[in-house]
Design an enzyme around this catalytic site. Structure first.
Site, PDB file in Angstrom:
ATOM      1  N   CYS A   1       0.887  -1.155   0.000  1.00  0.00           N
ATOM      2  CA  CYS A   1       0.000   0.000   0.000  1.00  0.00           C
ATOM      3  C   CYS A   1       0.925   1.205   0.000  1.00  0.00           C
ATOM      4  CB  CYS A   1      -0.837   0.027   1.265  1.00  0.00           C
ATOM      5  SG  CYS A   1      -1.753  -1.491   1.540  1.00  0.00           S
TER       6      CYS A   1
ATOM      7  N   ARG B   1       0.945   1.931  -5.960  1.00  0.00           N
ATOM      8  CA  ARG B   1       1.210   0.860  -5.000  1.00  0.00           C
ATOM      9  C   ARG B   1      -0.050   0.102  -4.594  1.00  0.00           C
ATOM     10  NH1 ARG B   1       6.171   1.534  -2.700  1.00  0.00           N
ATOM     11  NH2 ARG B   1       5.550   0.185  -0.997  1.00  0.00           N
TER      12      ARG B   1
ATOM     13  N   TRP C   1      -3.901  -1.650  -1.201  1.00  0.00           N
ATOM     14  CA  TRP C   1      -4.024  -2.853  -2.035  1.00  0.00           C
ATOM     15  C   TRP C   1      -4.427  -3.948  -1.061  1.00  0.00           C
ATOM     16  CZ3 TRP C   1      -1.580  -7.695  -2.470  1.00  0.00           C
ATOM     17  CH2 TRP C   1      -1.817  -8.375  -3.673  1.00  0.00           C
TER      18      TRP C   1
ATOM     19  N   ASN D   1       1.375  -0.286   6.111  1.00  0.00           N
ATOM     20  CA  ASN D   1       1.680  -1.044   4.905  1.00  0.00           C
ATOM     21  C   ASN D   1       2.465  -2.277   5.336  1.00  0.00           C
ATOM     22  OD1 ASN D   1       2.427  -1.910   2.318  1.00  0.00           O
ATOM     23  ND2 ASN D   1       4.217  -0.572   2.271  1.00  0.00           N
ATOM     24  N   GLY D   2       2.021  -3.453   4.914  1.00  0.00           N
ATOM     25  CA  GLY D   2       2.702  -4.688   5.300  1.00  0.00           C
ATOM     26  C   GLY D   2       1.682  -5.702   5.791  1.00  0.00           C
TER      27      GLY D   2
ATOM     28  N   GLU E   1       8.252 -11.224 -22.061  1.00  0.00           N
ATOM     29  CA  GLU E   1       7.924  -9.894 -21.547  1.00  0.00           C
ATOM     30  C   GLU E   1       6.740  -9.298 -22.324  1.00  0.00           C
ATOM     31  OE1 GLU E   1       8.351  -8.405 -18.987  1.00  0.00           O
ATOM     32  OE2 GLU E   1       8.164  -6.281 -19.337  1.00  0.00           O
TER      33      GLU E   1
ATOM     34  N   LYS F   1       3.257  -8.179 -20.584  1.00  0.00           N
ATOM     35  CA  LYS F   1       2.713  -6.817 -20.722  1.00  0.00           C
ATOM     36  C   LYS F   1       1.289  -6.882 -21.263  1.00  0.00           C
ATOM     37  CE  LYS F   1       4.849  -5.024 -18.754  1.00  0.00           C
ATOM     38  NZ  LYS F   1       6.115  -5.258 -18.113  1.00  0.00           N
TER      39      LYS F   1
ATOM     40  N   GLU G   1      -1.148  -8.265 -18.600  1.00  0.00           N
ATOM     41  CA  GLU G   1      -1.243  -7.390 -17.438  1.00  0.00           C
ATOM     42  C   GLU G   1      -2.110  -6.157 -17.687  1.00  0.00           C
ATOM     43  OE1 GLU G   1       2.649  -5.839 -16.594  1.00  0.00           O
ATOM     44  OE2 GLU G   1       2.207  -5.583 -14.482  1.00  0.00           O
TER      45      GLU G   1
ATOM     46  N   HIS H   1       5.238 -28.915 -29.880  1.00  0.00           N
ATOM     47  CA  HIS H   1       5.157 -29.968 -28.855  1.00  0.00           C
ATOM     48  C   HIS H   1       3.883 -29.845 -28.020  1.00  0.00           C
ATOM     49  CE1 HIS H   1       9.103 -31.408 -29.889  1.00  0.00           C
ATOM     50  NE2 HIS H   1       9.560 -30.171 -29.827  1.00  0.00           N
TER      51      HIS H   1
ATOM     52  N   LYS I   1       2.185  -2.041  -7.851  1.00  0.00           N
ATOM     53  CA  LYS I   1       3.563  -1.902  -8.340  1.00  0.00           C
ATOM     54  C   LYS I   1       4.558  -2.707  -7.492  1.00  0.00           C
ATOM     55  CE  LYS I   1       6.542   0.301 -11.031  1.00  0.00           C
ATOM     56  NZ  LYS I   1       6.544  -0.258 -12.386  1.00  0.00           N
TER      57      LYS I   1
HETATM   58  O1  M6R Z   1       9.813  -4.520  -8.133  1.00  0.00           O
HETATM   59  P1  M6R Z   1      10.089  -5.841  -8.784  1.00  0.00           P
HETATM   60  O2  M6R Z   1      10.921  -5.711  -9.986  1.00  0.00           O
HETATM   61  O3  M6R Z   1      10.662  -6.834  -7.830  1.00  0.00           O
HETATM   62  O4  M6R Z   1       8.682  -6.376  -9.222  1.00  0.00           O
HETATM   63  C1  M6R Z   1       8.526  -7.680  -9.727  1.00  0.00           C
HETATM   64  C2  M6R Z   1       7.168  -7.863 -10.368  1.00  0.00           C
HETATM   65  O5  M6R Z   1       6.164  -7.730  -9.418  1.00  0.00           O
HETATM   66  C3  M6R Z   1       6.944  -6.850 -11.500  1.00  0.00           C
HETATM   67  O6  M6R Z   1       7.956  -6.905 -12.439  1.00  0.00           O
HETATM   68  C4  M6R Z   1       5.596  -7.097 -12.187  1.00  0.00           C
HETATM   69  O7  M6R Z   1       5.644  -8.307 -12.869  1.00  0.00           O
HETATM   70  C5  M6R Z   1       5.301  -5.925 -13.126  1.00  0.00           C
HETATM   71  N1  M6R Z   1       4.027  -5.361 -12.804  1.00  0.00           N
HETATM   72  C6  M6R Z   1       5.266  -6.315 -14.548  1.00  0.00           C
HETATM   73  O8  M6R Z   1       4.989  -5.242 -15.388  1.00  0.00           O
END
Ligand code: M6R
Length: 588
Positions: free
Chosen positions: A2, A27, A68, A94-95, A463, A467, A470, A486, A583
């Protein structure tokens, strides 16, 4: 996972809190709230985005939270801040409070009434009890945090006081030093519009904040000396600057992010101990960067590189090997990665962390830190930090190769030249946005997609698929192109979009065969390739300049990022705040 903020100073707190929360919204964005402490504590909180807050509570000392959800669904009642039974304190957290069940039982037995289903609410009820016995905010706060197990960054205010107490334990918290005003926040952009002088808090630090002072203690209340430092991020770097979304801005910032990352990599001149083996550990996009790092380092150094998802690394039994373990995390706060780093340290491995955030938690758990200098990344979808991580891994390969005389496959000077050209390569790839936009129109109504690549560009296909999933919510799967036959080929049917990364290297001929395979099944084939010949086998081509094999991942990345962005935009998705995501993922 958060965002939290605390402010005490000469300005009206509410407006600052709301503005800061907007910067922290990446966040988490399930609900938001603020509280101010001058006189009685006043609170405004609700489910939804920060923009739903009016932010007109009067007062000069306050706290805020953007959530979050982990414990308790997103709802008004589960929103922070919490004020407990007496309303004389307000806290944001947060945590995860791991012993919250036991605490709740004890507190309700004592007569405390809970208003929410969260783990966080326990904190304010304990604070009330501790204050009843000590009559002192500082003592009560210190006694409270000693009763908590788990990870926490907490900020608390007390009725009628301009003091704020904050604590950091395994969740981020940074202090901002202003003039007649001070801040506590989960991240630097939260208060960057007011100050760029920060104090990086470490686990176990408690901060007492007033408009004029920042004092630090340990959990026992013993004073700690901490120094402020200036960060070179500008307020504009945390704003959209005319772009419709942070993600698009951050995609276009990649040439600059690359310039500064390359510059800082060469200036830092980090030493990498040589063990003849490397293990990479990361999550999500950082994992994909790590995978590209594996292909690259194995290719240019000829030493084995293993890669693990951080959440899996912790399950790995201790094996007899000597390996340099590299943790990649843009935020430096991902719980899975931090746990893995702790395990590696306990097992006595030499460790390196690659992160974009100064003083973030990972920097405390590794022997060496490589900072990417991509600037703040606000969009939940990682973009410029991915290419900056790639550059760091390339640099690592390069410097290990130079130091240990093991660049068997190519000349050092050639590599350096290609490396220095990365910003230009990315710049040129960005020129293909219009072309990519048109292709996005062709795929925006689809619900399933494939991404194919081979070798160094297979991780870029991964990647691309991540993207796309996501931010556009299209189900996208990436495969090393040779694997398709396969099993997954059974899913390839008329019209299904297949994005294939085709570079002129040792994978080229095989990729052409794979293009034939999918076009024979009437898939809609989209190639990312600078080779005109590829037109013979595909429906559309994104002709980004790839400049040969080794550095092509940088240009190809831009193509997959823009394709996901424009597809998501056409589908009307919340690009910077995709559903269910945040994030920094600070829970395991
Ligand atoms: O902060 P980090 O690089 O450790 O985060 C890892 C993943 O949570 C992060 O890369 C996530 O997959 C992204 N939202 C992808 O765009």
């Amino acid at each position: 996972m958060c965002g939290i903020i605390g402010y005490s100073g000469y300005r009206e707190a509410s407006a600052i809190l709301v503005e800061s929360l907007k910067k922290l919204e990446y966040r988490g964005y399930d609900s938001a709230g603020i509280a101010v402490a001058d006189g009685d504590i006043k609170v405004e909180k609700k489910r939804g985005y920060v923009s739903s807050l009016r932010g007109n509570l009067e007062g000069h000392t306050g706290i805020g939270h953007t959530r979050w959800a982990t414990h308790g669904e997103p709802s008004d009642k589960n929103s922070h801040p919490f004020t407990g039974c007496t309303g004389e304190f307000a806290i944001v957290h947060n945590g995860i409070i791991e012993n919250y069940m036991r605490l709740k039982e004890e507190l309700t037995e004592k007569g405390h009434r809970y208003e929410s289903d969260t783990d966080s609410e326990a904190i304010v009820h304990i604070l009330e009890d501790e204050y009843k016995s000590s009559g002192d905010f500082k003592k009560a706060f210190l006694n409270t945090i000693k009763k908590l197990e788990g990870s926490f960054a907490i900020v608390a205010i007390h009725r009628g006081e301009d003091r704020i107490f904050g604590v950091k334990k395994e969740s981020p918290l940074i202090a901002g030093m202003g003039d007649g005003e001070n801040f506590l926040g989960s991240d630097i952009p939260a208060f960057l519009s007011y100050t760029n002088r920060v104090v990086i808090m470490e686990d176990g630090d408690v901060c007492e904040l007033t408009p004029e002072s920042l004092t630090f203690y340990d959990f026992e209340g013993k004073k700690k000396e901490k120094k402020g430092e200036y960060v070179n991020w500008t307020p504009e770097s945390a704003e959209k600057s005319g772009y419709e979304h942070f993600m698009l801005k951050e995609i276009f910032e990649q040439p600059i992010a690359m310039e500064s990352t390359i510059h800082s990599l060469f200036s830092a001149d980090t030493d990498f101990p040589y063990y003849g083996r490397i293990t990479i550990v990361a999550c999500g996009t950082s994992y994909n960067a790590g995978m590209a790092g594996k292909y690259l380092i194995e290719k240019i150094l000829g030493i084995p590189v293993d890669i693990y998802y951080a959440s899996e690394y912790r399950l790995r039994p201790e094996v007899r090997e000597r390996s340099l373990v590299v943790f990649i995390t843009q935020s430096g706060e991902t719980a899975d990665t931090l746990t893995a780093a702790k395990i590696a340290r306990k097992r006595g491995y030499k460790t390196v962390g690659i992160t974009n955030v100064l003083g973030s938690s990972i920097t405390h758990y590794v022997d060496n830190v490589i900072y990417t200098s991509a600037g703040p990344e606000i969009g939940v979808a990682a973009t410029k930090t991915f290419t900056a991580q790639l550059a760091s891994l390339y640099y690592m390969g390069l410097s290990m190769g130079e130091e240990y005389g093991i660049l068997p496959q190519m000349k050092f000077e050639e590599f350096i030249e290609g490396f220095r050209r990365i910003p230009r390569l990315i710049e040129k790839a960005l020129d293909y946005e219009e072309n990519i936009k048109k292709i996005a129109h062709k795929i925006s109504d689809e619900e399933n997609m494939f991404y194919l690549g081979r070798g160094l560009n297979y991780p870029i296909a991964m990647e691309g698929a991540l993207k796309m999933k996501e931010i556009s919510y299209i189900h996208a799967e990436a495969y090393p192109a040779g694997e398709l036959k396969h099993g997954p080929l059974a899913l390839v049917r008329k019209g299904i979009p297949v994005v294939a990364i085709v570079t002129k290297d040792e994978t080229y001929d095989k990729m052409i065969s794979n293009l034939r395979e999918v076009s024979a099944r009437k898939a809609m084939v989209i190639a990312i390739s600078s080779e005109r010949e590829v037109d013979n086998y595909v429906d559309y081509r994104i002709p980004v300049p790839q400049n040969g094999s080794l550095f092509s991942p940088f240009a190809n990345t831009v193509a997959v990022q823009l394709l996901a962005y424009h597809t998501a935009k056409l589908r009307g998705c919340a690009i910077d705040k995709p559903r269910n995501l945040a994030k920094s993922v600070t829970v395991e």
